[in-house]
Design an enzyme around this catalytic site. Sequence first.
Site, PDB file in Angstrom:
ATOM      1  N   PRO A  88       0.811  -1.223   0.000  1.00 48.98           N
ATOM      2  CA  PRO A  88       0.000   0.000   0.000  1.00 48.98           C
ATOM      3  C   PRO A  88       0.842   1.270   0.000  1.00 48.98           C
ATOM      4  O   PRO A  88       0.334   2.362  -0.239  1.00 48.98           O
ATOM      5  CB  PRO A  88      -0.844  -0.103   1.277  1.00 48.98           C
ATOM      6  CG  PRO A  88      -0.336  -1.262   2.040  1.00 48.98           C
ATOM      7  CD  PRO A  88       0.556  -2.070   1.174  1.00 48.98           C
ATOM      8  N   GLU A 115       3.166  -7.869   8.328  1.00 46.83           N
ATOM      9  CA  GLU A 115       3.335  -6.412   8.415  1.00 46.83           C
ATOM     10  C   GLU A 115       4.220  -5.876   7.288  1.00 46.83           C
ATOM     11  O   GLU A 115       4.549  -4.697   7.272  1.00 46.83           O
ATOM     12  CB  GLU A 115       3.921  -6.022   9.780  1.00 46.83           C
ATOM     13  CG  GLU A 115       3.000  -6.290  10.957  1.00 46.83           C
ATOM     14  CD  GLU A 115       1.628  -5.636  10.792  1.00 46.83           C
ATOM     15  OE1 GLU A 115       1.563  -4.426  10.557  1.00 46.83           O
ATOM     16  OE2 GLU A 115       0.623  -6.374  10.885  1.00 46.83           O
ATOM     17  N   ARG A 153      -3.685  -7.642 -20.853  1.00 44.82           N
ATOM     18  CA  ARG A 153      -4.569  -7.258 -21.962  1.00 44.82           C
ATOM     19  C   ARG A 153      -3.954  -6.186 -22.861  1.00 44.82           C
ATOM     20  O   ARG A 153      -4.499  -5.873 -23.909  1.00 44.82           O
ATOM     21  CB  ARG A 153      -5.957  -6.869 -21.446  1.00 44.82           C
ATOM     22  CG  ARG A 153      -5.979  -5.657 -20.573  1.00 44.82           C
ATOM     23  CD  ARG A 153      -7.348  -5.486 -19.926  1.00 44.82           C
ATOM     24  NE  ARG A 153      -8.392  -5.155 -20.889  1.00 44.82           N
ATOM     25  CZ  ARG A 153      -8.502  -3.982 -21.493  1.00 44.82           C
ATOM     26  NH1 ARG A 153      -7.633  -3.022 -21.243  1.00 44.82           N
ATOM     27  NH2 ARG A 153      -9.475  -3.763 -22.342  1.00 44.82           N
ATOM     28  N   ASP A 168     -10.540   1.715 -24.930  1.00 44.89           N
ATOM     29  CA  ASP A 168     -11.251   1.564 -23.669  1.00 44.89           C
ATOM     30  C   ASP A 168     -10.994   2.735 -22.731  1.00 44.89           C
ATOM     31  O   ASP A 168     -10.155   3.588 -22.985  1.00 44.89           O
ATOM     32  CB  ASP A 168     -10.950   0.212 -22.998  1.00 44.89           C
ATOM     33  CG  ASP A 168      -9.482  -0.007 -22.775  1.00 44.89           C
ATOM     34  OD1 ASP A 168      -8.724   0.962 -22.797  1.00 44.89           O
ATOM     35  OD2 ASP A 168      -9.104  -1.164 -22.562  1.00 44.89           O
TER      36      ASP A 168
END
Length: 254
Positions: A88, A115, A153, A168
Amino acid sequence: MNFTILTLFPEMFSALLVGGIVKRAVERQYISIEPINIRSFAKDRHRTVDDRPYGGGCGMVMKPEPLAEAIRHAREKHPEAYTLVLTPQGRLFNQQVAQELAGCAGLILVCGRYEGIDERVREDLVDDELSVGDYVLTGGELAAMVVIDAVSRLIPGTLGSERSAQEDSFSTGLLEYPQYTRPKSFEGSNVPEVLLSGDHNAIRRWRRQTSLVRTVLKRPDLLMDQPLTRDDIEFMKKLQQDINTIIGKQSIAS
Ligand code: ADE
């Protein structure tokens, strides 16, 4: 493109092979997906991969030795690959980063658990850190699958039609226009006439304009540094004028 994944849960990645475009891309050998269990590089009897943090605190940290060995093993096998940790704390993953990564010779994706990983491994053996969003997952595996899916993709040949990746959402810088298929009328709602007209210029214009309106309404932030065409600006000015006229009439009426 080879994706090597270093993880404590290699079985999770079989989810990518259940169906869809990624499975087909693997079968057609446009990509290969190779999960490696970090635990198999642990040397002790219990195959330990985590330990308590120095300095105290809750949770466990991924030990440096098995992880470093796993990364070195993957790098020896794929010397050209780019090594990423999913965390994160990383750079936010988006379509532009996906495009960037699609140009790499290969990716080694390191999935943290607990952690996190020992800082020395992050400093010495990793090229970059990626986050898939500002929330905390229980590990990097789902994040790695997001990256694999979005990058796969973009590899030429993986999509049936090369155009669909170029058109897209986000690749054009705008959200995608509305899509319709048969029947022409569904529960009292009709497909826009222009799409049935066969007039390809009119259809192109309608698609561009509905993309613009959608983006203004749902994600105006995407338009802030987006180069717009003269036609786009004309269209938006006209829209603005119409809105002003409508508002003007309301204030006279009230
Ligand atoms: N690991 C845990 N949370 C994550 C996130 N948001 N992105 C990438 N890896 C993660």
